[in-house]
Structure formats: C-alpha cells, structure tokens
Design a protein around this motif. Structure first.
Motif, PDB file in Angstrom:
ATOM      1  N   PHE A  13      39.969   0.927 146.330  1.00 57.00           N
ATOM      2  CA  PHE A  13      40.143   1.347 147.707  1.00 57.00           C
ATOM      3  C   PHE A  13      41.592   1.575 148.099  1.00 57.00           C
ATOM      4  CE2 PHE A  13      35.981  -0.769 147.757  1.00 57.00           C
ATOM      5  CZ  PHE A  13      35.229   0.239 148.314  1.00 57.00           C
ATOM      6  N   TYR A  18      40.483   7.511 147.497  1.00 57.90           N
ATOM      7  CA  TYR A  18      39.813   6.956 148.667  1.00 57.90           C
ATOM      8  C   TYR A  18      40.520   7.359 149.952  1.00 57.90           C
ATOM      9  CZ  TYR A  18      36.477   4.279 145.982  1.00 57.90           C
ATOM     10  OH  TYR A  18      35.437   3.935 145.158  1.00 57.90           O
ATOM     11  N   LEU A 181      32.490   7.913 147.176  1.00 63.46           N
ATOM     12  CA  LEU A 181      33.455   8.843 147.760  1.00 63.46           C
ATOM     13  C   LEU A 181      32.782   9.882 148.661  1.00 63.46           C
ATOM     14  CD1 LEU A 181      35.696   9.315 144.597  1.00 63.46           C
ATOM     15  CD2 LEU A 181      36.363   8.194 146.726  1.00 63.46           C
TER      16      LEU A 181
END
Length: 478
Positions: A13, A18, A181
């Motif tokens: 993350f 991301y 995603l």
C-alpha cells in the motif's frame, strides 16, 4: 542456468501503483459526480417540478415569507432556476444523451488507448468532461438542444476515460493484485454517487443549482492536474517508481505481453465463448444496476412515501455499501489467489455468482416486504453492495483472457452494459406505468431472470487462461 524471475512481494500500500489506484479512484469519483449532477440539478432547473417555485413568488404570501429567509444570492440563483420548460420527454432525452455519447466512443477509444497510450486518452476525456460540466449552466440558457449536444459530447469524453483505465492496469497490475487495484479505482463510482446524492440538493438549496456544475467541474480540472503529473502508461518510464517495485511488476507480468499491436483479431474474438460470457455478464450486471441508480429515489418516494429530503439521503446509502463491498471483494479475491486457496477461474466464477445471485434474491424479495420500512431499506442497500462483488469476477476477466486487448474489450463490455441500461430503463418505465404495485414486482423479477441467464452462461463458458489469439507472436531468429 536460467534464473526464475523474482516473485518477491512489492511494497504494497505504500507503493506507487496503489497511489495510481487512488488517483484513478478520484477520477472515477469525479466523472460519476459530473454525470449525475444534472439528475440532481434538473429538479430545480425545470419550472414544472418547482412546486415551491421562486420565479413568481411575489404574489404569494407564504412563498414571500420563505424568500425572506434566504440570502440575496440564493434568491437570484433560484429565480434563474425556474425558467426551463422541459417536458418529461425532453428530460428523458437529456438524461439518455450521455449514454449514447459513451457508447459512441467506448470501442474506438479502447483500441486507440491500447496503441497510443491511456494516459493522454484518459486525461483528455476527463478534462473535456470537466470543462463541459462547467459550461452546462450557460448552455441551458441557450436552449435544450445545446444541453443535449454538450451531454452527448461529455458522454463521448467519459467513454474515452472509462476504457483507458484497463490499458494502464494491463501494464501496472501484477496478476495477484489486479482485483485489489481495479476495485480501489472502481469504487470511486459508488463513492461519487453517494456524495452527489447527499450534497447535490444541499448545494442547490444553499447556493443555487449552477454551483453543482461549477463545484464538480472544478474538481475534475484539479484531478486532471494530478492525472497528467503522476500517471504514466508504463512503470518502466515512471520517474518516481522505486527499483524494487519496478522489478516486482515487470517480473510478475513476464508471462504476459503488453506490447502494442497493430491489428485486432476480430474474427477470433467473435468466436470466443469466454468473451461472450464476459459480455453477457456485463449486460446482466448493468441491467439491475441501472434500474437502481435511475429509479431508486422514485421507488423510495412512491413506495415508502418518504419526503424528497429524506429520499435523497436514503438513496445515497446503498452506494456506501457498494463502495465498501467493491474494495473488500477485491481484497478477498486477491487473498484467495495469493494463498493458493482457489484457482483463478474459481475466484472469478465465485465472485460473479455472488454478484449476480445475491442482488437478484434481494430484488425478488422487495415486493413482499414493502410493509416493513427497515427491511426494505436494508434490501435496497444490499442490492448495489452485493452486485459490486462482480468487480472481482467477470468485470476484470478481460485482463486474464486477453491482457493485450483489455482496453478494447472493456469498451465492448461496457457497450453491452450501456445497452442493457437503455433497455432496462425503458422497460421499467413501461412496466410501472401500467400498474405501480405489480409493475415494480415485474421489474424486479425480470431483472432477476436476466441476472440468472448471464450467470449460467458465464459459469458454463467463462475461462481465465490467456486465449491463443491474445498471446504474443514471437519469431525466433537464427
């Protein structure tokens, strides 16, 4: 001795990919708010809907009292509001014009994005849509024809933006992270729907309906700055990506080609049953979703007899559930894959089944629980929430079966979805005009039947392996 490509897990993350998903989430948020803005504003724009209209308020005592409680700017804007004599038929044409615009560009923009790069294609679509949103109040003063033209062109711009995303993910998303995603990015649609339904009416009341367009058009322009600054078509050329993350993405995609191509194997695609399974899945999914998005405020108002203010708030609640389920479904799907608990095709079919079966059951139960206010609201919240589990099923299945043509095929898939939306909206209007009670029951039962047809077809013919016609053709030189 050949070395195996590294499969070391990327920085998750905190990684750039991301960050791109969050920016794409914001882009989708922006586009859906621009799309739905007119649905909120038109209540104040059309004279016939203003039962407490302000344009002729000088002759009415109670209305004059109401005006005294408003600021001068609010009075001026609301006086401007009630000048458009648009019949329900004209309003229907205005609403549908953006869908026709999207259909016109879904397929060609997906193909062009795969060749020339999605960054500029998607960014241009977002910028055009945002600028047209800003000009919508001015266009309304020039007449309904210009509004229809602007909405159609705006639909074409958004069609460019929707499909370009999947070209980016074909190069940025490792196979075990695709669900995460794409669902983070896609959840912006549900969250945007929630926000515009919540605040659109308040903006119109406090500042005047033009500010709905000004605020969300400006938000889109700001998003464009982020897009053109941060987004790149390929991780290999991004100046800010870490070496570790770049190696992780490249090694994960080593077995899949993302090279540009100059031709599309149309004949092979037409004969490919796994593709038709995806297309029919989209058709089924969008059939019920369009009914919920379009008619949910009407259903809550007419069936539950809720006032307009509370109807707007209640109508927004299902989209919070939809946004949450989209993200959680993506996390769960990739968890099952990363732990080798289920095969890829099993995961795709599992989430497709949940996303088509559960909302169908909720929809079929609605006509039988109208006497229970709370039960009805819970079911209405569950329908879009559970329906969005499809985002980890057939909706991203094109990335599995044909990553080289993902954007082009996504254009076709969304075309099937938009077609379903047009047909379902027309059918719903016809059914409920015959008889409200039995009409809604027929609407929900028909939606469930369409969902079941799409589900059975996908379970029968859906696949997750790259198709032969989608594989890279290499020539060995001696």
């Amino acid at each position: 001795m050949d070395e195996k490509p590294t499969t070391k897990k990327g920085p998750d993350f905190c990684s750039l990919r991301y960050g791109l998903a969050l920016i794409m989430h914001f882009s989708n948020f922006t586009m859906i708010t621009q799309r739905v803005s007119l649905s909120i504003a038109i209540i104040a724009m059309v004279n016939g809907t203003q039962q407490h209209g302000l344009s002729n308020a000088s002759t009415d005592g109670p209305l004059a009292d109401a005006l005294n409680n408003l600021s001068r700017s609010t009075v001026e804007f609301n006086r401007k509001v009630s000048v458009y004599q648009w019949s329900p038929e004209i309003q229907g044409i205005i609403f549908s014009s953006i869908n026709y615009g999207i259909i016109l560009t879904l397929i060609p923009s997906g193909y062009l994005a795969g060749i020339f790069g999605a960054k500029h294609m998607l960014g241009a679509g977002l910028l055009i849509s945002s600028l047209l949103t800003l000009f919508t109040p001015l266009a309304a003063d020039f007449g309904v024809t210009l509004v229809i033209v602007i909405r159609t062109v705006q639909g074409m711009a958004q069609g460019m933006a929707w499909t370009g995303q999947f070209t980016i993910w074909a190069k940025w998303a490792p196979p075990l992270e695709r669900s995460k995603l794409t669902t983070i990015a896609g959840s912006g649609v549900a969250f945007g729907s929630f926000i515009i339904l919540c605040v659109g009416g308040l903006i119109s009341q406090a500042l005047g309906w033009p500010f709905i367009f000004y605020i969300f058009g400006s938000t889109g322009c700001f998003c464009c700055l982020l897009w053109f600054t941060v987004i790149y078509d390929d991780p290999m050329h991004h100046p800010c990506i870490s070496v570790r993350e770049k190696e992780h993405i490249v090694s994960s995609l080593a077995q899949q080609s993302s090279s540009p191509r100059r031709s599309v194997p149309i004949k092979a695609m037409v004969r490919c049953l796994p593709l038709w399974a995806i297309f029919l899945g989209f058709f089924s999914h969008f059939w019920l979703c369009t009914i919920i998005i379009t008619y949910l405020p009407t259903y809550i108002s007419t069936v539950l007899h809720v006032n307009i203010r509370d109807s707007g708030v209640l109508s927004s609640l299902p989209f919070i559930a939809a946004s949450s389920c989209t993200i959680l479904g993506g996390q769960l799907a990739d968890f099952l894959l990363s732990k080798n608990l289920l095969r890829l095709i099993t995961v795709r079919k599992l989430f497709s089944s949940l996303g088509l079966l559960l909302p169908s059951l909720c929809a079929m139960a609605l006509p039988f629980v109208v006497s229970s206010y709370m039960t009805t609201i819970i079911l209405l919240i569950l329908i879009p929430g559970t329906s969005n589990l499809c985002d980890s099923g057939f909706i991203i299945n094109t990335l599995d079966v044909a990553p080289r043509y993902a954007s082009f095929l996504m254009g076709i898939s969304r075309g099937f979805g938009l077609l379903a939306g047009i047909v379902s909206s027309t059918a719903t209007g016809f059914l409920i005009s015959q008889d409200s009670e039995s009409g809604w029951r027929n609407v929900f039962f028909l939606s469930a039947a369409v969902n079941m047809f799409g589900l059975v077809f996908y379970l029968t013919f859906g696949q997750a392996e790259i198709q032969d016609w989608a594989k890279e053709r290499t020539v060995t030189r001696f």
